[in-house]
Design an enzyme around this catalytic site. Structure first.
Site, PDB file in Angstrom:
ATOM      1  N   GLY A 105       0.813  -1.213   0.000  1.00 51.43           N
ATOM      2  CA  GLY A 105       0.000   0.000   0.000  1.00 51.43           C
ATOM      3  C   GLY A 105       0.848   1.265   0.000  1.00 51.43           C
ATOM      4  O   GLY A 105       0.462   2.283  -0.585  1.00 51.43           O
ATOM      5  N   ASN A 106       2.038   1.223   0.644  1.00 49.27           N
ATOM      6  CA  ASN A 106       2.872   2.425   0.765  1.00 49.27           C
ATOM      7  C   ASN A 106       3.425   2.910  -0.575  1.00 49.27           C
ATOM      8  O   ASN A 106       3.912   4.021  -0.684  1.00 49.27           O
ATOM      9  CB  ASN A 106       4.025   2.178   1.747  1.00 49.27           C
ATOM     10  CG  ASN A 106       5.016   1.156   1.213  1.00 49.27           C
ATOM     11  OD1 ASN A 106       4.625   0.124   0.664  1.00 49.27           O
ATOM     12  ND2 ASN A 106       6.287   1.434   1.376  1.00 49.27           N
TER      13      ASN A 106
ATOM     14  N   LYS B 178     -11.657 -10.287   8.585  1.00 50.75           N
ATOM     15  CA  LYS B 178     -11.031  -9.051   8.115  1.00 50.75           C
ATOM     16  C   LYS B 178     -11.969  -7.863   8.284  1.00 50.75           C
ATOM     17  O   LYS B 178     -13.010  -7.783   7.639  1.00 50.75           O
ATOM     18  CB  LYS B 178     -10.693  -9.176   6.622  1.00 50.75           C
ATOM     19  CG  LYS B 178      -9.626 -10.192   6.331  1.00 50.75           C
ATOM     20  CD  LYS B 178      -8.255  -9.619   6.556  1.00 50.75           C
ATOM     21  CE  LYS B 178      -7.192 -10.681   6.295  1.00 50.75           C
ATOM     22  NZ  LYS B 178      -5.848 -10.198   6.597  1.00 50.75           N
TER      23      LYS B 178
ATOM     24  N   LYS C 184      -3.387  -9.786  -0.880  1.00 52.05           N
ATOM     25  CA  LYS C 184      -2.797  -9.535  -2.197  1.00 52.05           C
ATOM     26  C   LYS C 184      -1.506 -10.323  -2.409  1.00 52.05           C
ATOM     27  O   LYS C 184      -1.158 -10.640  -3.543  1.00 52.05           O
ATOM     28  CB  LYS C 184      -2.607  -8.036  -2.440  1.00 52.05           C
ATOM     29  CG  LYS C 184      -1.651  -7.339  -1.502  1.00 52.05           C
ATOM     30  CD  LYS C 184      -0.337  -7.001  -2.140  1.00 52.05           C
ATOM     31  CE  LYS C 184       0.572  -6.373  -1.102  1.00 52.05           C
ATOM     32  NZ  LYS C 184       1.994  -6.554  -1.398  1.00 52.05           N
TER      33      LYS C 184
END
Lengths: 312, 312
Positions: free
Chosen positions: B9-10, B127, B212
Site C-alpha cells: 500500500g505504501n 477481516k 494480495k
C-alpha cells in the site's frame, strides 16, 4: 465480421432506476446475453461503453464525503468507473460464454485517451458534471478551485468541463494485440480517461469528459473493424423527431447524414455525436459501415434489418 | 530475469497521509521511477498491488452518501479501486518509459480471482473493512444486512468479511499472453475481485477481501516468473521484532521460514502472509526465489544485496 460495439448508458443503468448494484447487474446480464449471441453467430467483437450515470454517482459520493475524505478529481473518478463497469461487463460475459460458449478470453483494459492541450474545447467548457450547487457554493467553487459554473435547468449551479476531441489511445497496441488473438476486449469505457502530454512528455490526467462515441469511432479505426455498432435506447435515426413529419431511416448515406447534422436535426447531447461518429468512421472508406440501433435489436441491426445503417 | 513485483500500500499511499490525489500521484511517480529502473536493467516485470486504504475510502464514501445513492457492494468497490490504482500506476509508468525508455506497452487488466464457496474462511470472517459504527448501528446492520460485526480496537464496531484462499485467476490467459509479448501488465490489484462460480457456472462477485500477496504467489506461478519481489515498508524479514534479540535475515530457507511462522514470529496482518506467500511460491521448485524488501531498495533486492531472499 469484425465489430466494435459501443454500448449506451442504458446497457448498464436504465432511466428511472436508482442504480443499485442489483439493478445494474440485471441490466448487464441482459446486455451480456445480446453480446454472446453476436459472438455465437461468429462476429468478432470488441466493446466500449458510456459511463455518464456511474461517474456522476462517484463524483456525488466524493462531494458528499468531502469533509472527511479528500475528493478525487474527475480523471480518477472516470478510472474508477472504468474499473466498476468493466468488472460488471466482463463478469457477465464470462458467465454467458462459460454457459453457452465459445470459450474466449474476456478482459477489460484501463484506457487513457490522448487529447490536445490546445483543443479549443478547453476555452469553452460545455459539459455539466457532478452535483448541483447553490449560488453561493457555486461562487465559492469558482473562487477556490477555478471551476467554470453554469446555471443548469433551474435546479441550481453545476460545474462545466470541456469535451475535447479524442486523438489517440495510449493502450492501442495492447487492444489490437488482444483483439487479433480472439479476446473479447472491453476498453475506453466512458471514452477513456482524458490525458494530455506535458512538454517533457509526462502523461497528465485532465478534468474533462470525452464523448464515448467519438472515442468509439477512433477505436474502431484503430482496431480495424468493418462495423461500428452504436447501441442505444432508440430504434433508429429520425429526422423531425417528435413532429408530425417525423421520419426514421433504415439506411443513410454519409452525405445525407452531414446534411441533417448541418440542419440541426440531431440533439447535441444524444443523437448528434452518434451520427457524427458514425460518419467519421465510415467516411473515406469503401466498405465500412456504422449502425445505430437499440440494444435489443443488435443481431437484426448487424443483418441490416433493424436500426439505421450508415454507409458512404 | 522474469519478476512479479507485488507493491504494498505504501507504494501509493503512505502512513499518515490523507490520501489526496496529489499525494497519491507523487507516491506513484516515485514508485514508477523504481520500476522503470528495473525494466531498464533488463528485468521483465509484471506488477500487482494492494488496495487496502483506497478500497477503505471508497467504502466510506459509499457509506456517507448512502441516503442519497445506493451503496455498492464490496466486490464492486474493489473493482473501482483496481481502476483507480491501475490508472495511476500505468500513467506514471507510461511517462517514465516515454522519457527514458524502453518503449514497452503498459496496461492494467481488471482481474477476477476465483475462490471456493466452501472455503472455511466463509464460516469465520476475520477481516475488518469499512467504517466504524456505534453499537446500535452495528446491531441494525447485523439485522438488516446479515453482516458480521466485531468490536474493533475500542473505536467502535466494524464489519468483518472472510478472506478466502485464491484458487485461480479468471483472466490468466490474457495476463500470460501480454507478459510473453513484453507488455508491462498490472493485474490482480487488491488480490483481484473475489468471485465464486454458482452451480450453473455463473460467476458471482462476493463480499470478501483477498490477501494480495497470496494472490501474488498464485499469479507468479501462473505467469512463470523466476522471482516474486514483495515490496513493502520494512527493509527485511525480522524475528523477535522490536525486542533486544531482534534479528534480520538476508537469506532464509523455506524450512526456516516455516519454523518461524509456526513460532508465531510474524504478525498475521502484515509480515505473516508475505512470508507464507513467499514460501508457497518457492516451495517444491528448484530455482525460484522470493525477495521481501523495501520499495526503495528494489534494485539491490533483485541483486541480492538488500531485503530477505527466500529460497529452498
Amino acid at each position: 465480421m469484425k465489430v466494435l460495439v459501443s454500448l449506451g448508458g442504458n446497457a448498464i443503468l436504465q432511466r428511472g432506476q436508482k442504480g443499485t448494484a442489483v439493478e445494474q447487474d440485471a441490466n448487464v446480464r441482459s446486455t451480456a446475453k445480446h453480446l454472446a449471441r453476436l459472438i455465437r453467430r461468429g462476429e468478432r467483437i470488441a466493446i466500449t461503453h458510456g459511463n455518464g450515470p456511474q461517474v456522476g454517482n462517484i463524483l456525488l459520493q466524493n462531494e458528499i464525503a468531502k469533509d472527511i475524505l479528500p475528493p478525487m478529481p474527475l480523471d480518477v473518478c472516470g478510472a474508477e468507473s472504468q474499473g466498476m463497469m468493466g468488472y460488471m461487463l466482463q463478469k457477465a460475459i464470462r458467465s454467458e460464454l462459460d454457459a453457452g460458449g465459445p470459450n474466449l478470453p474476456v478482459t477489460t483494459l484501463m484506457t487513457q485517451t490522448l487529447v490536445d492541450a490546445k483543443d479549443p474545447a478547453f476555452k469553452k467548457p460545455t459539459k455539466p458534471v457532478g452535483p448541483f450547487y447553490s449560488a453561493s457554493e457555486s461562487a465559492e467553487l469558482k473562487r477556490l478551485k477555478g471551476w467554470r459554473m453554469i446555471s443548469d435547468s433551474g435546479r441550481g449551479y453545476r460545474r462545466v468541463v470541456p469535451s475535447p476531441r479524442p486523438l489517440d489511445i495510449l493502450e492501442k497496441e495492447t487492444i489490437v494485440r488482444l483483439f487479433k488473438a480472439g479476446t473479447v476486449v472491453i476498453s475506453a469505457g466512458g471514452g477513456g480517461v482524458p490525458v494530455v502530454r506535458d512538454r517533457d512528455g509526462t502523461v497528465k490526467g485532465i478534468e474533462a469528459v470525452l464523448d464515448k462515441d467519438r472515442t468509439a469511432a477512433l477505436l474502431a479505426r484503430i482496431v480495424g473493424v468493418d462495423t461500428l455498432l452504436i447501441l442505444t435506447d432508440v430504434e433508429k435515426v429520425f429526422i423531425n423527431y417528435g413532429k408530425p413529419n417525423q421520419r426514421g431511416f433504415d439506411k443513410m448515406t454519409v452525405a445525407n447524414g452531414r446534411r441533417y447534422l448541418a440542419e440541426g436535426q440531431f440533439p447535441s447531447g444524444s443523437m448528434g455525436p452518434k451520427v457524427e461518429s458514425a460518419i467519421s468512421f465510415v467516411a473515406d472508406s469503401g466498405k465500412r459501415r456504422a449502425v445505430i440501433a437499440s440494444l435489443e435489436s443488435a443481431e437484426e441491426a448487424l443483418r441490416g434489418t433493424a436500426g439505421t445503417t450508415i454507409t458512404n
